[in-house]
Design a protein around this motif. Structure first.
Motif, PDB file in Angstrom:
ATOM      1  N   ASP A 635       0.858  -1.166   0.000  1.00  0.00           N
ATOM      2  CA  ASP A 635       0.000   0.000   0.000  1.00  0.00           C
ATOM      3  C   ASP A 635       0.907   1.233   0.000  1.00  0.00           C
ATOM      4  O   ASP A 635       1.632   1.470   0.968  1.00  0.00           O
ATOM      5  CB  ASP A 635      -0.881  -0.044   1.258  1.00  0.00           C
ATOM      6  N   GLN A 637       0.378   4.232   0.403  1.00  0.00           N
ATOM      7  CA  GLN A 637       0.109   5.280   1.394  1.00  0.00           C
ATOM      8  C   GLN A 637       0.545   4.886   2.788  1.00  0.00           C
ATOM      9  O   GLN A 637       0.949   5.719   3.575  1.00  0.00           O
ATOM     10  CB  GLN A 637      -1.397   5.576   1.430  1.00  0.00           C
ATOM     11  N   THR A 638       0.400   3.588   3.104  1.00  0.00           N
ATOM     12  CA  THR A 638       0.611   3.177   4.498  1.00  0.00           C
ATOM     13  C   THR A 638       1.768   2.212   4.697  1.00  0.00           C
ATOM     14  O   THR A 638       2.191   1.980   5.824  1.00  0.00           O
ATOM     15  CB  THR A 638      -0.645   2.457   5.021  1.00  0.00           C
ATOM     16  N   GLY A 639       2.252   1.597   3.633  1.00  0.00           N
ATOM     17  CA  GLY A 639       3.327   0.615   3.779  1.00  0.00           C
ATOM     18  C   GLY A 639       2.843  -0.770   4.151  1.00  0.00           C
ATOM     19  O   GLY A 639       3.644  -1.671   4.389  1.00  0.00           O
ATOM     20  N   GLU A 640       1.549  -0.957   4.202  1.00  0.00           N
ATOM     21  CA  GLU A 640       1.032  -2.292   4.529  1.00  0.00           C
ATOM     22  C   GLU A 640       1.362  -3.269   3.405  1.00  0.00           C
ATOM     23  O   GLU A 640       1.204  -2.943   2.228  1.00  0.00           O
ATOM     24  CB  GLU A 640      -0.492  -2.245   4.726  1.00  0.00           C
ATOM     25  N   ALA A 698       2.859 -11.466  17.386  1.00  0.00           N
ATOM     26  CA  ALA A 698       1.913 -11.697  16.286  1.00  0.00           C
ATOM     27  C   ALA A 698       2.180 -13.014  15.568  1.00  0.00           C
ATOM     28  O   ALA A 698       3.146 -13.144  14.843  1.00  0.00           O
ATOM     29  CB  ALA A 698       1.983 -10.543  15.296  1.00  0.00           C
ATOM     30  N   LYS A 760       7.236  -4.683   9.309  1.00  0.00           N
ATOM     31  CA  LYS A 760       6.090  -3.920   9.810  1.00  0.00           C
ATOM     32  C   LYS A 760       5.833  -2.766   8.863  1.00  0.00           C
ATOM     33  O   LYS A 760       6.775  -2.178   8.329  1.00  0.00           O
ATOM     34  CB  LYS A 760       6.416  -3.345  11.191  1.00  0.00           C
ATOM     35  N   PRO A 761       4.564  -2.394   8.704  1.00  0.00           N
ATOM     36  CA  PRO A 761       4.261  -1.331   7.741  1.00  0.00           C
ATOM     37  C   PRO A 761       5.015  -0.031   8.013  1.00  0.00           C
ATOM     38  O   PRO A 761       5.413   0.646   7.088  1.00  0.00           O
ATOM     39  CB  PRO A 761       2.743  -1.152   7.872  1.00  0.00           C
ATOM     40  N   GLU A 762       5.227   0.269   9.278  1.00  0.00           N
ATOM     41  CA  GLU A 762       5.898   1.546   9.555  1.00  0.00           C
ATOM     42  C   GLU A 762       7.306   1.592   8.965  1.00  0.00           C
ATOM     43  O   GLU A 762       7.761   2.634   8.495  1.00  0.00           O
ATOM     44  CB  GLU A 762       5.944   1.811  11.072  1.00  0.00           C
ATOM     45  N   TRP A 765       6.815   2.434   5.445  1.00  0.00           N
ATOM     46  CA  TRP A 765       6.311   3.801   5.304  1.00  0.00           C
ATOM     47  C   TRP A 765       7.437   4.833   5.443  1.00  0.00           C
ATOM     48  O   TRP A 765       7.459   5.849   4.756  1.00  0.00           O
ATOM     49  CB  TRP A 765       5.224   4.045   6.354  1.00  0.00           C
ATOM     50  N   LYS A 769       7.486   7.739   2.697  1.00  0.00           N
ATOM     51  CA  LYS A 769       7.195   9.162   2.949  1.00  0.00           C
ATOM     52  C   LYS A 769       8.348  10.042   2.496  1.00  0.00           C
ATOM     53  O   LYS A 769       8.202  11.253   2.415  1.00  0.00           O
ATOM     54  CB  LYS A 769       6.884   9.386   4.432  1.00  0.00           C
TER      55      LYS A 769
ATOM     56  N   PRO B 189      -1.594  -6.881  14.225  1.00  0.00           N
ATOM     57  CA  PRO B 189      -1.461  -8.261  13.743  1.00  0.00           C
ATOM     58  C   PRO B 189      -1.502  -9.306  14.864  1.00  0.00           C
ATOM     59  O   PRO B 189      -1.804 -10.464  14.591  1.00  0.00           O
ATOM     60  CB  PRO B 189      -0.095  -8.271  13.049  1.00  0.00           C
ATOM     61  N   ALA B 190      -1.248  -8.924  16.087  1.00  0.00           N
ATOM     62  CA  ALA B 190      -1.319  -9.903  17.176  1.00  0.00           C
ATOM     63  C   ALA B 190      -2.693  -9.894  17.813  1.00  0.00           C
ATOM     64  O   ALA B 190      -3.400 -10.896  17.834  1.00  0.00           O
ATOM     65  CB  ALA B 190      -0.251  -9.603  18.226  1.00  0.00           C
ATOM     66  N   TYR B 262       4.434  -1.516  17.974  1.00  0.00           N
ATOM     67  CA  TYR B 262       3.986  -1.788  16.614  1.00  0.00           C
ATOM     68  C   TYR B 262       3.966  -0.524  15.758  1.00  0.00           C
ATOM     69  O   TYR B 262       4.337  -0.556  14.597  1.00  0.00           O
ATOM     70  CB  TYR B 262       2.593  -2.429  16.640  1.00  0.00           C
ATOM     71  N   TYR B 267       3.486   7.531  13.148  1.00  0.00           N
ATOM     72  CA  TYR B 267       2.895   6.640  12.145  1.00  0.00           C
ATOM     73  C   TYR B 267       1.399   6.449  12.390  1.00  0.00           C
ATOM     74  O   TYR B 267       0.592   6.428  11.473  1.00  0.00           O
ATOM     75  CB  TYR B 267       3.623   5.302  12.166  1.00  0.00           C
ATOM     76  N   HIS B 270      -0.409   9.293  11.047  1.00  0.00           N
ATOM     77  CA  HIS B 270      -0.501   9.183   9.588  1.00  0.00           C
ATOM     78  C   HIS B 270      -1.599   8.194   9.190  1.00  0.00           C
ATOM     79  O   HIS B 270      -2.432   8.484   8.326  1.00  0.00           O
ATOM     80  CB  HIS B 270       0.854   8.748   9.030  1.00  0.00           C
ATOM     81  N   LEU B 271      -1.593   7.035   9.852  1.00  0.00           N
ATOM     82  CA  LEU B 271      -2.615   6.028   9.545  1.00  0.00           C
ATOM     83  C   LEU B 271      -4.016   6.588   9.788  1.00  0.00           C
ATOM     84  O   LEU B 271      -4.940   6.337   9.017  1.00  0.00           O
ATOM     85  CB  LEU B 271      -2.426   4.782  10.417  1.00  0.00           C
ATOM     86  N   ARG B 278     -10.197   7.209   3.784  1.00  0.00           N
ATOM     87  CA  ARG B 278     -10.771   6.007   3.170  1.00  0.00           C
ATOM     88  C   ARG B 278     -12.198   5.755   3.655  1.00  0.00           C
ATOM     89  O   ARG B 278     -13.071   5.393   2.871  1.00  0.00           O
ATOM     90  CB  ARG B 278      -9.889   4.795   3.473  1.00  0.00           C
TER      91      ARG B 278
END
Ligand SMILES: Cc1cc2nc3c(=O)[nH]c(=O)nc-3n(C[C@H](O)[C@H](O)[C@H](O)COP(=O)(O)OP(=O)(O)OC[C@H]3O[C@@H](n4cnc5c(N)ncnc54)[C@H](O)[C@@H]3O)c2cc1C
Lengths: 779, 290
Positions: A635, A637-640, A698, A760-762, A765, A769, B189-190, B262, B267, B270-271, B278
């Protein structure tokens, strides 16, 4: 018939009892008069124990006894480490801490009570005075002068240094045409996280002076030996039973202090004592996996030929050695060249003590780290030289063949890396994917295509290269009624050998598959054994079974030949009969069995009965391999990261049951992808475990995965009679780098070369960015 | 993972439950689905001496329409909300939010009332309740009252309910015409809880201009909140993606952001902006805009 049974997709014999909830795990076993054990554990990473006051706990309802480390001193041995290495420091590892605690979760005292809840309540009443000591959790800091010492008496935190060197580095380093690429890669700490936590029941009978132990273990026979030594008991009087074991992944390939304490308590009290581990205890006090910092240097020619690889490995061992702790990173060093013909290698491995739980074998055990290093390295070479990762790999594969000797000192049994790679390229539609990637990039969309071509070391292994024996035993006993009992010393725990071993034996003896029952796990029933780990059970244990079946056949053929008046060599086993090759003469299988037991007309020199033991010693390891492709979308925008497709072509030698192979690959992929994307055990600088529950740690879940597209090639090994190589860990080993390569590939548009796991998405990101993606169409 | 011992009480009626809640106001806890309370007890983070199980109290499990509003009994499970036809038609934000909670097991046991009463800063229901201007009904030995959601969440795990008060029902306005609902969530995720969760309801006027927008945000700070500056920034504007994106930049105005292992505070912020945009875009689309 043999040919028909082997290779078939047969449903697992073990599944009905498992899915109906009728199997018996340790906690399902209840003995008369059974007591319950609870542990008091250190809440600190490093502290001196100044006083333990057990008075209130002793007076709590239902409490029978409370033990501390001092009580066990001299009466219960130390937690064993099986690894021998030059210069290896092995600190004393008491079952309950004595004087000092060195990691969060270390057992400090044990409370025995008439109920599990009462034991837990009383454990909360044990008062422990701690004098805080400085902790060290960073390996680099631990190696600095003046660092806090995990073990004062050892003088420093360096447990061992090992080196592997091969080739001609002088000329490599003198060659100015070579590109040198350097990268630090961190292989984070993981929790093996079996669904069933550990558990043990120790039951000592004072009259008979016998000790019976039910433990959720992968190694009942090794455990029996070590519990006998720990308890200073005659081994003949000890019996270990691994009942149903709900997953292990290496975490139960061990001898744990809690097992020792349960035995001690039962011997002291003359009653059965049960301990069931909680999930938080499991996260803090069951071995961890991985945890390396790897500094890699790759030397490559401009055409993509990799001529040399140097790697400096720091391996975090934690505070004490468990059974195989220091041995795991040495497997990384052995396998670091992967499936490439690289002539020069230098690996220095330092094992480092820190104030954390011990690391040890976790699915893959040292090889995922190696594969990660070399597969990331190959992508870095491709990137640096502007080549496709496929081409770099093809360029450096050895020609398909046998007995490929590497400068690391290992020799690969059989190899055809080109074949698996080509197959996965076709399966995934690789070139189409590359075109799609370019198309999407113009629209600002990030698609990643990641490759991993791995080779691993399995079927552990020749005893000369193993810390505690590498053979395996197999017994085949045809009962007087004609039903067949198979005993294996490999103690399967979910892999499905009750099915595949029955396939082997039924196929060999020409009898119905349902007539064969496989037993394992009880040292009183199975004469000797090593266990299931290192993808060895079928290759080594299955081979022992195969040879035991040959012995049975030889004997039955002699009896049948006598009866049919033909030569023993002419007897064929098929369709429940022993017959001459042309089928003109035959006798029922059961008739020969009856003869063997009634023993009225046995040929001269043939002993009555039909029971054969074979102990198989493999001449080499096996080296399964494969090629994986991971397709990810990021993604922007978010790094997911989302995993869109996964393609795996694995070559584990001959396949006895494709369904079992698929199962192993699927589970392995989930764990390998879990490491790449989500899993991470984090300690803070004081040694506090910050991810101590499943709310923070996780685990991968089924819904996070696409359909896995799997396929195989079958390159048989000459190392064992079945031609099987092993597949228990392949998925885990191959998938982690494929995922990271995929994400880094997607992010290459942003100039990214490497991102450490978990992705991790961050972390993604942070790159996103920093700027617009070059080459994107103006929207 | 073993709780301390406690006494277990099983009231059959709301009155009886209220009497018990009053009697054990100091060292007792009400038990609903148990999917927040029991884990805390097992970790010994909570050790109530008395558990008052609402599971068998009659009349707390329902979803119905009354006076143009949707009313849900506090003991209604996430799963029931997820699959209720009435909600899908009249208040689609609720099933969409329910579906985003944890996993099937959690949704089968956990209740909407338990979640709101617990006020976990990363729970999903609070975002929806805020976006819909919900009202919460409580009962105690001194009577009943309706609390507007704007006064309900006080701080981390703290609500404006008094000791001895039991939450019995929640009321939501049904979806008006030319309106759309949406819930957008980035799950941890956890735990499955919201790292960021944004609930939105948008109503367009006849010309397709945003007449009203409500945005509830969870996961990003010590309690869920309404992103009023986002609402203000988009109201009266055309719901173009540019306008929605610009308005969403206000999603965390004046908010003290959480950071953890996490996701850092930066961040998360931002999310929150991305997910607000969205959720708004989806709500607008469902309202028939664009
Ligand atoms: C693995 C897991 C994942 C989860 N993931 C999510 C998620 O993604 N999103 C999410 O929002 N939640 C999640 N949850 C929490 C879940 O939704 C809980 O069910 C919910 O937070 C609490 O509802 P409950 O009915 O279980 O309440 P309980 O646990 O029974 O009670 C919670 C608290 O509220 C009080 N209480 C309960 N009912 C009332 C009442 N009627 N009146 C007054 N006080 C009351 C109790 O005394 C207690 O203090 C998860 C939980 C678990 C275990």
């Amino acid at each position: 018939m043999a040919a028909k049974l082997l290779g078939e997709r047969i449903k697992r014999k073990e599944d009905p009892r498992l899915i109906q909830g009728r199997a018996h795990y340790v906690d399902d076993i209840k003995l008369v008069g059974m007591l319950h054990l609870a542990f008091v554990r250190s809440p600190y990473g490093h502290a001196r124990l100044t006083a333990i006051n057990t008075g209130a706990a002793r007076n709590a309802p239902g409490v029978v006894a409370v033990f501390t480390g001092e009580d066990l001193k001299g009466r219960l041995g130390f937690v064993p480490c099986a690894v021998e290495m030059d210069g290896l420091k092995i600190p004393e590892h008491p079952c309950l801490a004595i004087g000092e605690v060195r990691y969060v979760g270390e057992p400090v005292a044990a409370v025995v009570a008439t109920g599990r809840y009462l034991a837990a309540d009383a454990a909360a009443l044990v008062e422990v005075d701690y004098d805080m000591l400085p902790a060290v959790t960073s390996m680099e800091q631990a190696l600095e002068k003046g660092s806090p010492l995990v073990h004062e008496s050892l003088g420093d935190n360096l447990a061992f240094v090992a080196k592997i060197e091969g080739g001609d580095w002088k000329s490599v380093e003198a060659d100015p045409s070579l590109k040198v690429i350097r990268q630090r890669m961190i292989n984070q700490r993981l929790g093996p996280m079996a669904i069933e936590t550990r558990g043990v029941i120790a039951s000592y009978s004072p009259g008979e002076d016998t000790l019976t132990v039910w433990s959720s273990t992968q190694i009942p026979h090794l455990l029996k030996t070590h519990l006998a030594i720990l308890n200073k008991m005659d081994e003949s009087r000890c019996r270990v039973i691994a009942p149903e074991v709900g997953g292990a992944f290496g975490s139960k390939l061990n001898v744990y202090g809690e097992e020792g304490v349960a035995c001690f308590a039962s011997r002291q009290l003359g009653k059965p004592v049960k301990w069931i581990e909680g999930r938080r205890e499991n996260l803090a006090g069951t071995i961890h996996g991985r945890d390396q910092i790897d500094d890699v240097e790759i030397y490559a020619k401009p055409d993509g030929t990799v001529v040399g690889l140097k790697c400096f490995i720091l391996a975090d061992l934690g505070a004490y050695h468990q059974f195989l702790t220091p041995g795991i990173p040495t497997l990384t060093a052995m396998m670091v060249l992967g499936c490439y013909n690289i002539k020069n290698v230098f690996v220095e491995t330092k094992g480092v003590f820190t104030n954390k739980m011990a690391t040890d074998a976790y699915r893959g055990a040292g090889r995922p780290e190696a594969t990660y290093i070399i597969e990331r390295a190959m992508d870095l070479v491709a990137r640096e030289l502007g080549m496709d990762p496929v081409d770099v790999r093809m360029k450096n594969f050895p020609a398909p063949g046998k007995d490929i000797v590497l400068p690391t000192g290992v020799n690969y049994d059989t190899a055809n890396y080109q074949k698996t790679l080509k197959k996965v390229l076709k399966l995934s539609g690789y070139s189409k994917l590359r075109k799609e990637q370019v198309r999407l990039r113009k629209k600002g969309k990030l698609l990643g295509i990641g490759l991993s071509t791995y080779v691993e070391i399995c079927a552990m292994g020749p005893s000369s290269r193993m810390p505690a024996g590498g053979w395996e035993s197999g017994t085949v006993r045809v009962e007087p009624t004609g039903k067949v009992t198979v005993l294996t010393g490999a103690s399967p725990h979910g892999q499905g050998e009750e099915t595949s071993f029955a396939q082997i034996v039924a196929g060999e003896l020409g009898i119905p598959y349902d007539d064969v029952t496989v037993f394992h796990g009880d040292t009183a029933q199975v004469p000797m054994g090593i266990g299931t780990f290192g993808s060895r059970a079928t290759a080594v244990g299955g081979s022992a079974i195969y040879y035991a079946a040959q012995r049975i056949k030889k004997k039955m053929a002699r009896i049948a030949a006598h009866k049919l008046e033909i030569k023993p060599g002419e007897v064929v086993f098929a369709d429940g009969k022993l017959q001459s090759k042309d089928g003109s003469k035959s006798v029922a299988f059961t008739e020969i069995v009856t003869e063997a037991y009634y023993a009225r007309q046995l040929p001269p020199g043939v002993e009555p009965g039909l029971s054969e033991l074979y102990v198989f010693e493999p001449p080499n390891f096996t080296y399964p391999f494969g090629a994986h492709v991971a397709v990810t979308e990021i993604d922007a925008q978010t790094g997911e990261v989302s995993l869109r497709n996964y393609f795996a072509v694995d070559d584990c030698g001959r396949i006895l049951n494709p369904m079992l192979v698929d199962g192993q690959v699927h589970g392995g992929l989930a764990q390998g992808i879990g490491q790449a994307l989500w899993e991470e055990l984090i300690y803070d600088e004081n040694g506090q475990l910050l991810t101590g529950t499943l709310m923070d740690y996780a685990m991968p879940r089924a819904r996070q995965f696409p359909w896995f597209e799997t396929a195989n090639t079958e390159t048989r090994t000459p190392v064992n009679p079945l031609g099987v190589k092993g597949v228990g860990e392949a998925g885990t080993i191959g998938s982690t780098p494929a995922l990271v390569n995929s994400v880094v590939d997607a992010m290459s548009a942003f100039g990214v070369r490497h991102i450490d796991m978990p992705l991790k998405p961050e972390k993604i990101w942070v790159h996103l960015k920093q700027g617009a993606m070059p080459g994107r169409d103006a929207a | 993972m073993i709780p301390e011992s406690f006494e277990y009480h099983v009231p059959k009626t709301v009155d009886e439950a209220a009497r018990m809640a009053a009697e054990f106001a100091d060292d007792g806890k009400v038990l609903a689905g148990g999917h927040s309370l029991i884990p805390m007890m097992k970790l010994r983070l909570a050790s109530p001496k008395h558990l008052i199980d609402l599971g068998r109290v009659e009349g707390l499990k329902y979803i119905r329409e009354a006076d143009g509003k949707i009313e849900i009994g506090a003991l209604t499970t996430h799963f029931q909300a997820e699959y209720a036809t009435l909600l899908k038609e009249k208040c689609p934000l609720l099933p969409e939010t329910a579906r985003a909670i944890g996993d099937v097991q959690v949704r089968n046991k956990g209740t909407i009332g338990g979640s709101l009463a617990h006020a976990d800063p990363a729970a999903d229901w609070p975002a929806a309740a805020l976006a819909l201007d919900a009202e919460l009904k409580t009962v105690s030995t001194s009577g009943e009252r309706w609390i507007p959601v704007s006064e309900f969440f006080v701080d981390l795990l703290t609500t404006s309910m008094n000791p001895g008060e039991i939450l019995t029902a929640i009321r939501f306005p049904a979806l008006p015409v030319r309106s759309g609902d949406a819930y957008a969530k980035h799950a941890h995720p956890a735990s499955g809880f919201a790292v960021v969760g944004v609930a939105a309801r948008v109503t367009l006027d006849e010309k397709g201009i945003v007449e009203k927008a409500r945005v509830g945000v969870t996961g990003v700070s010590s309690k869920a909140y309404r992103a009023s500056s986002v609402e203000a920034a988009i109201t009266g504007k055309a719901p173009s993606s540019k306008n929605l994106d610009t308005a969403s930049l206000h999603a965390v105005d004046g908010i003290d952001l959480n950071g953890d292992l996490y996701a850092s505070a930066e961040y998360r912020g931002h999310l929150a902006k991305v997910y607000t945009a969205r959720a708004l875009a989806l709500a607008v689309e469902r309202a028939g805009g664009k």
